[in-house]
Structure formats: structure tokens, C-alpha cells
Design a protein around this motif. Sequence first.
Motif, short mmCIF file in Angstrom:
data_model
loop_
_atom_site.label_atom_id
_atom_site.label_comp_id
_atom_site.label_asym_id
_atom_site.label_seq_id
_atom_site.Cartn_x
_atom_site.Cartn_y
_atom_site.Cartn_z
N LEU A 1 0.83 -1.21 0.00
CA LEU A 1 0.00 0.00 0.00
C LEU A 1 0.87 1.26 0.00
O LEU A 1 1.71 1.44 0.87
N MET A 2 0.67 2.13 -0.98
CA MET A 2 1.55 3.30 -1.13
C MET A 2 1.41 4.34 -0.01
O MET A 2 2.27 5.20 0.16
N GLU A 3 0.33 4.27 0.76
CA GLU A 3 0.21 5.15 1.94
C GLU A 3 1.24 4.77 3.01
O GLU A 3 1.49 5.55 3.92
N VAL A 4 1.79 3.57 2.90
CA VAL A 4 2.67 3.06 3.95
C VAL A 4 4.13 3.29 3.55
O VAL A 4 4.55 2.90 2.46
N TYR A 5 4.84 3.90 4.47
CA TYR A 5 6.24 4.26 4.25
C TYR A 5 7.09 3.10 3.72
O TYR A 5 7.83 3.23 2.74
N SER A 6 6.96 1.93 4.37
CA SER A 6 7.84 0.82 4.00
C SER A 6 7.56 0.36 2.57
O SER A 6 8.48 -0.04 1.85
N ALA A 7 6.32 0.44 2.15
CA ALA A 7 5.97 0.03 0.79
C ALA A 7 6.61 0.97 -0.23
O ALA A 7 7.12 0.54 -1.26
N ARG A 8 6.61 2.26 0.08
CA ARG A 8 7.21 3.24 -0.83
C ARG A 8 8.72 3.02 -0.95
O ARG A 8 9.28 3.07 -2.04
N GLU A 9 9.36 2.74 0.18
CA GLU A 9 10.80 2.51 0.17
C GLU A 9 11.17 1.27 -0.65
O GLU A 9 12.15 1.25 -1.39
N ARG A 10 10.37 0.22 -0.46
CA ARG A 10 10.66 -1.03 -1.17
C ARG A 10 10.53 -0.84 -2.68
O ARG A 10 11.28 -1.40 -3.46
N LYS A 11 9.56 -0.05 -3.07
CA LYS A 11 9.37 0.24 -4.50
C LYS A 11 10.51 1.10 -5.04
O LYS A 11 11.08 0.83 -6.10
N GLN A 12 10.86 2.14 -4.27
CA GLN A 12 11.87 3.09 -4.73
C GLN A 12 13.21 2.40 -5.03
O GLN A 12 13.88 2.72 -6.01
N ALA A 13 13.57 1.44 -4.19
CA ALA A 13 14.85 0.74 -4.39
C ALA A 13 14.87 0.04 -5.74
O ALA A 13 15.87 0.07 -6.46
N PHE A 14 13.75 -0.59 -6.09
CA PHE A 14 13.68 -1.27 -7.39
C PHE A 14 13.69 -0.27 -8.54
O PHE A 14 14.30 -0.52 -9.58
N MET A 15 13.03 0.86 -8.34
CA MET A 15 13.03 1.90 -9.39
C MET A 15 14.45 2.40 -9.62
O MET A 15 14.89 2.51 -10.76
#
Lengths: 330, 330
Positions: free
Chosen positions: B182-196
Motif C-alpha cells: 500500500l503506497m500510503e505506507v512508508y515501508s511500501a514506498r521505500e521497497r518500491k523506490q529501491a527497485f526503481m
Amino acid sequence: MATIREIAKASGFSIATVSRVLSGSENVTEETRKKILKVIKELDYRRSQSIKGSSFRGIGVLVPDLKADYYGMVAEGIEEVLLRNHFEMFLSTYRHSLEKERDALEEFFARKVDGVIVCTTYQDEDCLEKFIEAGIPVVAVDRENSELKMDIVTIDNYDSSLKIAKYLYDMGHRKVLHVEGLMEVYSARERKQAFMDFAQKKEDFEVTFIPASFDVKDGYIAIKKYLDKYGKNFTAGFFANDWMALGGIKALKEAGFNYPEDVSIVGFDDSPLAKYLYPSLTTIRQPVYEMGLNAAKLLIEKLEGKNESKVKRRVILPTNLIIRDSVRKI
Amino acid sequence: MATIREIAKASGFSIATVSRVLSGSENVTEETRKKILKVIKELDYRRSQSIKGSSFRGIGVLVPDLKADYYGMVAEGIEEVLLRNHFEMFLSTYRHSLEKERDALEEFFARKVDGVIVCTTYQDEDCLEKFIEAGIPVVAVDRENSELKMDIVTIDNYDSSLKIAKYLYDMGHRKVLHVEGLMEVYSARERKQAFMDFAQKKEDFEVTFIPASFDVKDGYIAIKKYLDKYGKNFTAGFFANDWMALGGIKALKEAGFNYPEDVSIVGFDDSPLAKYLYPSLTTIRQPVYEMGLNAAKLLIEKLEGKNESKVKRRVILPTNLIIRDSVRKI
């Protein structure tokens, strides 16, 4: 109670001085003693006011663990009702330790909770009796009949397990393993008993019982050891919960057996796992969340004096056999 | 506060009479009013004594849910430390609802908890600010940096996710799906950003991002829809947690694909599930229980005044890439 540090800060005296006053040392002037005692009184008064002002009411809830989904769901059901009625939930886990179970109950008692809900606990009748004698209502989840005056919310474990035995029999299975839950736990004993009774009635139905606890690891070890010793001389396995079934499936697959082709599998609970395994798991659906809801409702009825009768209530919630893809007709 | 019923019972007057006294009605004799007020005072005094006598101290703990194992384990870690220090744990779940999240925090505030631990919450900075301004310490688990003066316990989500990207790359994977949290959740955003970021650095590494939440069902639907639309044009899938990976695996198997033969799979968390899937799941191990332990320790340090510094602490706990059997070298 205010801490020494808080008292020191509020009074302007050192921690050592406050400590001397509290220990009754004579090494303090009368004036200092008076000032510090006044601060203590004020701090305590403020604290008691704030607690009273919020009309604080708390229910102690004791569950074995929060590691898997089962008791978490029960707790969510309990919380839903408590919140709506402005009760706070004190949650304690006892991690399947009798000592911790008794400690947690003692703690609830010492803190004068307004009521207690206990889930799947063991040898605590004397602890619970203390609450009941003190007029603090107790509701138990998943528990056999008791001499104590407490309401109980449960499912019919025996009947649910019998449904599984009959289903496996109808699907042609005659040699079945049952990997048991922890025998200290009422529901595990009932689930086992149903299979024992069914096997006694049907001469051509044979069950082998493997002692285990409710953990995923135990399901794995039980099947691994059995296969090592006897080989695959059964056509179906019934596990006391879905997580143990997952462990058992792993042991079977490691030995080269698939489900449902080589062995049929049945679990218990219908945890989120069951639906998302592939093939999906046939299991008994327990209304876990509703068990929590109902336990909290019974407790609040008692607290609000709505249940005038002195009769103990035993609320049995329905279960369903959820037939999915893990049992094969043979 | 005693209930009307308790007051009626203790005073011997009817509920109607007690009610009239409480509402200030003139339809009561002065003698009756005095008697009832005395009983109320006594009941309240007894309650405040009992609470004070047990030196009652409570910590509000807010988690999204208790359905899966993750927050249950965090809560067990928190409880361990609170119990040892004679604090009671008030547990609330907010079921991923912003409204319930804010309600729960308001409730904690109204009940004057001694401290608060919040796990993975969303838009609550203004609520938390109220606690901090009132001198009630707050510790957050799994949260990005904030302007607020609160300690945070977390893992390095970005770095952990980068470990996965590198591992998949080293194993020869060039076309990867990431099913997001869920993109509202900090950890989810971080996990995505690393792959990007990794994909931007490596020209021959392509990632497709599929929006989802953290639920097992979302993992299933994400993969099912993707396969229906594009077919299996990827060699690996990285899921924001292990449960979503389970859902994704089911969708793959239904479409006739196995792991790791056809698609490699990586999860996140190392929930009990990961080890007992067959083939077992490669994942990132989060020290979940320890996150709870550490959060509670930071809070108690603050409450006991042991942490004199005014500096916010950000405690980052280590993770490990647990290599099991779900990724194939290609």
C-alpha cells in the motif's frame, strides 16, 4: 504513583533528597520533608483525577499467542465490542506457559480489571475463581464445561471433527493419520475423540494418532518422522489446524508425495492460509472473529447487569466443512 | 465512575431515584440526595484507591491489524518489555482505516495513557503532536522521518529491497514484476523506490510495478490480472510481503506455472509461512519481535527519565536476505 524523578523535578529538590524523604531518613529538615510530601500528594491527586475523569474501565484479555492469525482474530472481535462500549482492552499473551498464564491473571486481579476474557487457557481454575468470588465476571473462549460460574463461547469441536471423519470415509479413505493438537487443550481432545469414536463404530476405518502441538513445525516433524519409520501407508491426513497441515504437506512433498494425488489433506480453522494454498485446503471454518464478538458481548451484558439470571451460559457457534481441493475420492 | 446500577445497588435506592439525583431533579428529598451522594463518593473513592493502589500505568499501542502474524509479533515484543516494567498494554487495531486510527488515538488521549506506540500508521501527525505537547512520549514503529519529537524503530526498507534487486540481477533475471504494498505506507514506498533506482542504474533490468495492498488476496489478483492481460513475460516476481507472494504463487499455479522453474519468487518479512512453503520462500527477514521490544524499551527509558537528551532517536534494526528455494538461476 509518581516516580522519584517526577517528584524531584516538580519539587525542585534532588533525587537524593526525595529518596531520603521516601525512605523515612532523618537526614532531612522538617520544612523540606513537608514540601516534598505536598508535591507527592499533588502529583498523585492529579493522576487519580485524570484516571477518574476519563471514567476508565478495563477488561483483561488473555490469549496464548498472537503469532498466527487465530487469536489475533479473536482479539479483533473482542476489541470491536469493547471499543463500542468504551472499555479498554488489556491484552496479555501467555505463550503457552502455565506460569505466565497464572502471572497474567494475577496481574489482572491486582489491577482490578472490570472483567476478564480467557482464551484456551490451561490450569487456571483457582485463579479464575478468585475473580468470580470478587464479583468480577469471567468469560471463557474455547473451553470445556467448568464448575465455575462463567459463560463460555465455543464451537462444537467434537461434531466438527466428526464431519471430517465422515467426509473422509465417504470419499473412500480407510487408513487415516490424525496429527493431534496439544492434549492440554480442550479443543484438541475433542477433535481426537471424535475420530476415535468414529473408528470404533466403523470396523473398516483405521486411524493412527500422532501426538503433536498446534505449531506448523509440529505438523512437519510428525509427518517426516512417520514417513521415515513406516512409509506412506495411509491415504489421508487430518491435522488439528491449517498451519500444521502446511507443515505436513511440506514433509510429504519433500518425500516425493503430492496432495491430493498421493495423500488427501484436511485442516481445521479455515485460516487465511487454507484458501490460498494450491491446491486449496479442505477444512472446518470456525467463526473466530464472532467468537471474540460474542465473548465480549456476554461480558458486557453481565457488567451492565442486563443478565439477571444466575445460570451459566454456554454459547456454541456453528462451523462449516469447507470442501476445497485437497481431498481426492479413492 | 460507578454506574447508576452500582449506585442503586449500593445505596438501596431505585435506579429512577439515583437518576433523579444525578440529573439534579428537585423531586428528591434532601435526605435521600445526601445518602446517594455519599454512596457515589464512596464508590468513586474505592475505585480511585484501587487504581492508585495498583500503581496503574498504561501504554496505548496502535497496530493496523492482528489478522496476520506481523503485528501480532510486534505486539508480543512490546508486551514482553511492558510487563517486565509493570505497564499495562492497551491494544487497539485500526484495520487500515484512517478514521479508526484517529479515533483510537483520541481515545488513548482521553484516557491519559502514559505513553503511546504507533505501528505503520498513516495521517496522524496532528494527533500525535497532541500527545507530545502534553508531555506524553510517543514511539513509532516502521515510519519515515518526521518533524515530531518522537523516537522511531524501523528497518532499512530501501536497502533490504535493494538486496533483493541485486540478488535477482545476479541470478540472471532481467524482467521482473514488483507487486507493491500500500503506497500510503512508508515501508511500501521505500521497497518500491529501491527497485526503481536499481532499474534506472542497470539498463538491462526492467521492472513492472503493480499497485496492490499488503493482503494475500491482492497478491493473487495482481498476478491473475497481469497474466490475463500480458501473459507470462517476466522471469521473477518480488512481492511486498510473504503473504502476497502466497497469493501470487496460487495465481501462477492456476495458470500452469510453477516456481522456481517458470517464475522465481521473492517475498518480504520471513513470516512463519516462508519456511514452510514448498519450495520454501526466499525473503527478507525482519526482526519483528525485536522491533516491538526496542520500541517499548525506548518508551520506558523516556518515561523513567533515563534519556535526558532531547535528540530524537531513529533505531534501525538489521535485516537478512534469507535465500531458500524459490529463485532459480537463469
